[in-house]
Design an enzyme around this catalytic site. Structure first.
Site, mmCIF file in Angstrom:
data_model
loop_
_atom_site.group_PDB
_atom_site.id
_atom_site.type_symbol
_atom_site.label_atom_id
_atom_site.label_comp_id
_atom_site.label_asym_id
_atom_site.label_seq_id
_atom_site.Cartn_x
_atom_site.Cartn_y
_atom_site.Cartn_z
ATOM 1 N N SER A 15 -1.930 1.370 -15.767
ATOM 2 C CA SER A 15 -1.554 0.606 -14.572
ATOM 3 C C SER A 15 -2.706 -0.284 -14.096
ATOM 4 O O SER A 15 -2.470 -1.405 -13.616
ATOM 5 C CB SER A 15 -1.058 1.528 -13.450
ATOM 6 O OG SER A 15 -2.114 2.279 -12.902
ATOM 7 N N ARG A 93 -12.743 8.898 -22.479
ATOM 8 C CA ARG A 93 -13.683 9.331 -23.505
ATOM 9 C C ARG A 93 -15.092 9.003 -23.046
ATOM 10 O O ARG A 93 -15.317 7.991 -22.385
ATOM 11 C CB ARG A 93 -13.454 8.554 -24.806
ATOM 12 C CG ARG A 93 -12.379 9.060 -25.710
ATOM 13 C CD ARG A 93 -12.375 8.221 -26.975
ATOM 14 N NE ARG A 93 -13.701 8.151 -27.574
ATOM 15 C CZ ARG A 93 -14.215 9.099 -28.342
ATOM 16 N NH1 ARG A 93 -13.527 10.161 -28.651
ATOM 17 N NH2 ARG A 93 -15.446 8.978 -28.824
ATOM 18 N N LEU A 95 -18.568 7.553 -23.956
ATOM 19 C CA LEU A 95 -19.044 6.591 -24.961
ATOM 20 C C LEU A 95 -20.482 6.921 -25.360
ATOM 21 O O LEU A 95 -21.268 7.431 -24.554
ATOM 22 C CB LEU A 95 -18.945 5.179 -24.394
ATOM 23 C CG LEU A 95 -17.495 4.693 -24.227
ATOM 24 C CD1 LEU A 95 -17.427 3.526 -23.254
ATOM 25 C CD2 LEU A 95 -16.879 4.312 -25.573
ATOM 26 N N ASN A 109 -16.124 0.016 -15.104
ATOM 27 C CA ASN A 109 -15.145 1.099 -15.105
ATOM 28 C C ASN A 109 -14.593 1.276 -13.698
ATOM 29 O O ASN A 109 -15.295 1.033 -12.720
ATOM 30 C CB ASN A 109 -15.845 2.406 -15.534
ATOM 31 C CG ASN A 109 -14.909 3.602 -15.547
ATOM 32 O OD1 ASN A 109 -13.785 3.522 -16.040
ATOM 33 N ND2 ASN A 109 -15.362 4.723 -15.008
ATOM 34 N N HIS A 111 -13.153 4.166 -11.178
ATOM 35 C CA HIS A 111 -13.196 5.628 -11.041
ATOM 36 C C HIS A 111 -12.548 6.022 -9.717
ATOM 37 O O HIS A 111 -12.824 5.409 -8.685
ATOM 38 C CB HIS A 111 -14.638 6.123 -11.099
ATOM 39 C CG HIS A 111 -14.733 7.612 -11.055
ATOM 40 N ND1 HIS A 111 -14.420 8.397 -12.141
ATOM 41 C CD2 HIS A 111 -15.054 8.458 -10.051
ATOM 42 C CE1 HIS A 111 -14.554 9.673 -11.801
ATOM 43 N NE2 HIS A 111 -14.937 9.740 -10.530
ATOM 44 N N SER A 138 -13.919 3.446 -6.862
ATOM 45 C CA SER A 138 -15.105 2.621 -7.098
ATOM 46 C C SER A 138 -14.942 1.869 -8.404
ATOM 47 O O SER A 138 -14.389 2.410 -9.362
ATOM 48 C CB SER A 138 -16.360 3.503 -7.223
ATOM 49 O OG SER A 138 -16.493 4.401 -6.143
ATOM 50 N N LEU A 146 -22.717 9.868 -16.859
ATOM 51 C CA LEU A 146 -21.272 9.840 -16.604
ATOM 52 C C LEU A 146 -20.977 9.408 -15.162
ATOM 53 O O LEU A 146 -21.421 10.074 -14.215
ATOM 54 C CB LEU A 146 -20.665 11.226 -16.861
ATOM 55 C CG LEU A 146 -19.163 11.345 -16.554
ATOM 56 C CD1 LEU A 146 -18.343 10.545 -17.547
ATOM 57 C CD2 LEU A 146 -18.731 12.792 -16.534
ATOM 58 N N ASP A 147 -20.245 8.310 -15.008
ATOM 59 C CA ASP A 147 -19.843 7.784 -13.694
ATOM 60 C C ASP A 147 -21.053 7.550 -12.775
ATOM 61 O O ASP A 147 -20.971 7.716 -11.568
ATOM 62 C CB ASP A 147 -18.839 8.725 -13.010
ATOM 63 C CG ASP A 147 -17.580 8.923 -13.838
ATOM 64 O OD1 ASP A 147 -17.156 7.959 -14.502
ATOM 65 O OD2 ASP A 147 -17.029 10.036 -13.825
HETATM 66 C C1 GAR Z 1 -6.988 5.789 -12.797
HETATM 67 O O1 GAR Z 1 -6.745 6.455 -11.584
HETATM 68 C C2 GAR Z 1 -8.462 5.683 -13.073
HETATM 69 O O2 GAR Z 1 -9.224 5.500 -11.909
HETATM 70 C C3 GAR Z 1 -8.753 7.022 -13.694
HETATM 71 O O3 GAR Z 1 -7.660 7.273 -14.514
HETATM 72 C C4 GAR Z 1 -6.494 6.629 -13.982
HETATM 73 C C5 GAR Z 1 -5.895 5.778 -15.064
HETATM 74 O O4 GAR Z 1 -4.656 5.251 -14.657
HETATM 75 N N1 GAR Z 1 -9.962 6.991 -14.416
HETATM 76 C C6 GAR Z 1 -10.801 8.012 -14.527
HETATM 77 O O5 GAR Z 1 -10.596 9.115 -14.028
HETATM 78 C C7 GAR Z 1 -12.058 7.729 -15.330
HETATM 79 N N2 GAR Z 1 -12.996 8.777 -15.187
HETATM 80 P P1 GAR Z 1 -4.046 3.969 -15.354
HETATM 81 O O6 GAR Z 1 -4.028 4.274 -16.873
HETATM 82 O O7 GAR Z 1 -2.677 3.865 -14.808
HETATM 83 O O8 GAR Z 1 -4.921 2.818 -15.030
#
Ligand code: GAR
Length: 194
Positions: A15, A93, A95, A109, A111, A138, A146-147
């Site tokens: 999304s 994943r 990296l 990214n 988060h 964020s 990580l993050d």
């Molecule tokens: C999102 O909420 C994103 O922030 C999170 O995964 C979801 C992906 O949704 N990402 C993480 O947790 C990364 N550590 P999407 O595939 O619908 O964009």
């Protein structure tokens, strides 16, 4: 103005990827989406991107002997697209340091937390368990921790008394879809740098 070539890495729903694709359709947006890569062939987002006429590729980690070898294969795909910026959008994943160094300052990214709070997984459930009043998302530069990379933009949402991890995630996701295109705009336009 020449638009920056952007590749998106996903693992699932996509999304946030869709939000970036939609934003990049605007005439004066400084970036174009040139390809979407997934480490999961079944990722829903791949079909969405293909339907938008965007190049897609998936490769499975299981076909590679190491994380480094897999990341080198991903890098070859990104270079074949002429990517200049990489957006991680639900790419679940870790990296390798060499890949991160290769894209330092050009990889961002999204988060689902107000970093540095709640790095890692299950951010919404952890925020609820802590009874915080505010939560959010964020967009940050990707660095080796990580993050941990520097935050470009954040958005806050209130935590409501009846929230479940799902209702809170949905409220945060609305903000992710607004924030990520704005952060990519800043990077592609050279208005923010690492
Ligand atoms: C999102 O909420 C994103 O922030 C999170 O995964 C979801 C992906 O949704 N990402 C993480 O947790 C990364 N550590 P999407 O595939 O619908 O964009």
């Amino acid at each position: 103005m020449r638009r920056k070539r952007v590749a998106i890495l996903i693992s699932g729903r996509g999304s946030n990827m869709s939000a970036l694709i939609a934003a990049a359709r605007a005439p004066h947006y400084p970036a174009e989406i040139v390809g979407v890569f997934s480490n999961r062939a079944a990722a829903q987002g791949l079909e969405i991107a293909a339907a938008e006429g965007i190049a897609t590729r998936s490769l499975a980690q299981s076909a590679y002997e190491s994380r480094e070898a897999f990341d080198m294969a991903i890098n070859e795909v990104l270079e074949s697209w002429g990517a200049e910026i990489v957006c991680l959008a639900g790419f679940m994943r870790i990296l390798s340091p060499a890949f991160i160094a290769r894209w330092q300052g050009r990889m961002i990214n999204v988060h689902p937390s107000l970093l540095p709070l709640y790095r890692g997984l299950d951010t919404h459930a952890r925020a609820l368990a802590d009874k915080v009043a505010e939560h959010g998302c964020s967009v940050h530069f990707v660095t080796t921790g990580l993050d941990e990379g520097p935050v470009i933009l954040q958005a806050k949402v209130p935590v409501l008394p009846d929230d479940t991890p799902e209702t809170l995630a949905a409220r945060v996701l609305v903000e992710e879809h607004r924030l990520y295109p704005e952060a990519l705009r800043l990077l592609a336009a050279g208005e923010v740098s690492l």
